[in-house]
Scaffold this active site. Structure first.
Site, PDB file in Angstrom:
ATOM      1  N   VAL A 144       0.383   2.866   6.624  1.00 39.78           N
ATOM      2  CA  VAL A 144       0.271   3.573   7.905  1.00 39.78           C
ATOM      3  C   VAL A 144      -1.105   4.235   7.816  1.00 39.78           C
ATOM      4  O   VAL A 144      -1.272   5.254   7.161  1.00 39.78           O
ATOM      5  CB  VAL A 144       1.412   4.586   8.099  1.00 39.78           C
ATOM      6  CG1 VAL A 144       1.232   5.356   9.390  1.00 39.78           C
ATOM      7  CG2 VAL A 144       2.757   3.844   8.095  1.00 39.78           C
ATOM      8  N   PRO A 145      -2.107   3.608   8.428  1.00 36.61           N
ATOM      9  CA  PRO A 145      -3.517   3.866   8.088  1.00 36.61           C
ATOM     10  C   PRO A 145      -4.128   5.158   8.630  1.00 36.61           C
ATOM     11  O   PRO A 145      -5.045   5.136   9.449  1.00 36.61           O
ATOM     12  CB  PRO A 145      -4.220   2.637   8.657  1.00 36.61           C
ATOM     13  CG  PRO A 145      -3.392   2.276   9.840  1.00 36.61           C
ATOM     14  CD  PRO A 145      -1.970   2.556   9.426  1.00 36.61           C
ATOM     15  N   CYS A 146      -3.677   6.284   8.120  1.00 36.64           N
ATOM     16  CA  CYS A 146      -4.265   7.557   8.526  1.00 36.64           C
ATOM     17  C   CYS A 146      -5.719   7.668   8.076  1.00 36.64           C
ATOM     18  O   CYS A 146      -6.479   8.457   8.635  1.00 36.64           O
ATOM     19  CB  CYS A 146      -3.430   8.731   8.012  1.00 36.64           C
ATOM     20  SG  CYS A 146      -3.167   8.744   6.241  1.00 36.64           S
ATOM     21  N   HIS A 147      -6.113   6.848   7.104  1.00 36.93           N
ATOM     22  CA  HIS A 147      -7.510   6.860   6.659  1.00 36.93           C
ATOM     23  C   HIS A 147      -8.459   6.325   7.732  1.00 36.93           C
ATOM     24  O   HIS A 147      -9.657   6.549   7.669  1.00 36.93           O
ATOM     25  CB  HIS A 147      -7.672   6.066   5.351  1.00 36.93           C
ATOM     26  CG  HIS A 147      -7.369   4.615   5.482  1.00 36.93           C
ATOM     27  ND1 HIS A 147      -6.075   4.122   5.401  1.00 36.93           N
ATOM     28  CD2 HIS A 147      -8.170   3.541   5.683  1.00 36.93           C
ATOM     29  CE1 HIS A 147      -6.108   2.813   5.545  1.00 36.93           C
ATOM     30  NE2 HIS A 147      -7.371   2.433   5.721  1.00 36.93           N
TER      31      HIS A 147
END
Length: 161
Positions: free
Chosen positions: A124-127
């Site tokens: 879950v690409p919060c980056h």
């Protein structure tokens, strides 16, 4: 329900995978130098699959993940977390973009808070969230890891053939 843990040694540190027999509910950087949670006879397949897919991501062969995962958070947090995978591999978005995606454009700061509580790192690409002015914003795993992940995705987004 029994809980399981499995460590994966990535190029940017040990990642601790947590979950049940059926789904992952935690992928977080472990701030330690050694692997503690090794595969056991009863390690669920979902944890092994997660580690395999993370490995494929880190070697540039995987751009999306397909194992089951679950979120633990408020309805608002879950809405934010469900919106994050819409940011494509190698792309970025702002907190405002996510607020608009969940039809709550005034909730920019709340989106930032929810983003920081994401417990399924990388997948879950919060980056991929950056400031609206294009600058890098905070990252729970450390800014150096955020920079690394974004550069990694740029490198493998359109690999030369």
């Amino acid at each position: 329900m029994k809980r399981y843990k499995l460590d994966y040694k990535s190029p940017i540190g040990i990642i601790e995978i947590e979950g049940s027999e059926t789904a992952i509910d935690g992928i977080n950087f472990a701030e330690r130098g050694e692997i503690v949670n090794v595969p056991q006879r009863d390690t669920p397949q979902v944890l092994l699959t997660c580690a395999k897919q993370l490995h494929e991501y880190f070697i540039g062969e995987r751009h999306a993940f397909s194992f089951p995962y679950t979120f633990k958070g408020t309805d608002f947090q879950q809405a934010v977390w469900h919106a994050l995978p819409s940011i494509g591999y190698g792309e970025t978005a702002s907190y405002k973009d996510i607020a608009m995606a969940i039809n709550n454009e005034k909730a920019v700061r709340a989106v930032g808070s929810a983003n920081g509580k994401n417990n399924i790192s990388i997948v879950v690409p919060c980056h991929r969230i950056i400031g609206s002015n294009g600058t890098l914003t905070g990252y729970g795993g450390g800014m150096w890891r955020k920079e690394w992940l974004l550069q990694h995705e740029q490198t493998y987004k359109n690999p030369s053939k």
